[in-house]
Design an enzyme around this catalytic site. Sequence first.
Site, short mmCIF file in Angstrom:
data_model
loop_
_atom_site.label_atom_id
_atom_site.label_comp_id
_atom_site.label_asym_id
_atom_site.label_seq_id
_atom_site.Cartn_x
_atom_site.Cartn_y
_atom_site.Cartn_z
N SER A 121 8.75 -44.96 37.94
CA SER A 121 7.67 -43.83 37.97
C SER A 121 7.95 -42.75 37.16
O SER A 121 7.09 -41.68 37.14
CB SER A 121 7.20 -43.39 39.34
OG SER A 121 8.52 -42.77 40.07
N HIS A 142 4.53 -49.85 40.29
CA HIS A 142 5.16 -48.62 40.91
C HIS A 142 4.34 -48.67 42.57
O HIS A 142 3.44 -48.64 42.81
CB HIS A 142 4.62 -47.20 40.61
CG HIS A 142 5.55 -46.24 41.26
ND1 HIS A 142 4.45 -45.15 41.72
CD2 HIS A 142 6.62 -45.93 41.84
CE1 HIS A 142 5.28 -44.34 42.67
NE2 HIS A 142 6.44 -44.85 42.53
N GLU A 154 0.73 -48.88 41.83
CA GLU A 154 0.06 -48.37 40.30
C GLU A 154 0.73 -49.54 39.42
O GLU A 154 1.78 -49.84 39.31
CB GLU A 154 0.58 -46.96 40.16
CG GLU A 154 0.32 -46.00 41.15
CD GLU A 154 0.94 -44.63 40.56
OE1 GLU A 154 0.26 -43.63 40.51
OE2 GLU A 154 1.94 -44.56 40.95
N ASN A 192 2.84 -39.87 41.77
CA ASN A 192 4.11 -38.59 41.72
C ASN A 192 3.64 -37.47 41.04
O ASN A 192 4.32 -36.28 41.25
CB ASN A 192 5.38 -39.33 41.28
CG ASN A 192 6.18 -40.33 42.07
OD1 ASN A 192 6.00 -39.97 43.49
ND2 ASN A 192 7.05 -41.09 41.59
#
Length: 292
Positions: A121, A142, A154, A192
């Site tokens: 990520s 992710h 993701e 994130n």
Amino acid sequence: MSNESKTVAVLGAGTMGSGIATVMARAGYRTVLFDIDEANLRRGIDSVHGFFDKSVQLGKLDAEAGRSAKDALRGTTELADLAPCEVVVEAVFEDLALKKDLFGRLDEIVSDSALLHTNTSTLSVTGIASGSRRPERVVGTHYCNPAPLMKLVEVADGRHTADRAHKATVEFLGSLGKTSVATLDRPGFIVNRFLIPWENSCIRALEAGVATKEAIDAAVPGSLGHPMGPFRLLDIVGMDIHQQVATRLYEQLRDPKFFPPPMVERMVAAGDLGRKTGRGFYTYDDTRLFGS
């Protein structure tokens, strides 16, 4: 063709790798968990087994399903054992050279039709895929942490990712019971970009004495609808992992919100990494990923 007839693998038996292996085995896939370190591999397998045992105890899985899920998992320290795998998810330390090397080695082991996923990520999917002679089959996936509990994954294509690889990836994630969301190959992806600054803010609030960790952990689920508070989550993720991800994102984005607060450095230096070491923001008698 049923999931039981297919073999998949995860590279890395840490918190995230073990969590992803849990998801795969629960979905019925023959799952191979790889790690170069035998002790780390054993801890990873114990974490997966512990999750299924607890699921049975809580009535979320019946006893037979729990046994089947545990039987679906095996561990190895030999990369060659991944030869029959149709999907390989890389979840090792966030080091570009290491990941590129692994993808290059996988080219010589798995079939040309196998999908290669990276759980990064913070690093470029395109950069990681450049280690493979077939970057068109490399996709960023992710998994939100903790992977066995969170639905979202993701999906980020590299510059040369083929449409068929993207579609096959979304289909595979669906077979795991996951919800996919597409994101560009950018630092932090979606989650994130939001999560790391927010976690840092929670840590700074604790440092400033705004409230106790227990109060913050109670307020967040109660008001924002999160499944758990930030400090419980950080103890699962690991403070060393949070430090690494936050630092890498700060280095790329140069936004001070991503820079880890001083408490993070102190906890990492003390070895208070979270559940895996028995002590983080809280203390734990059971260091398995989802122990009691």
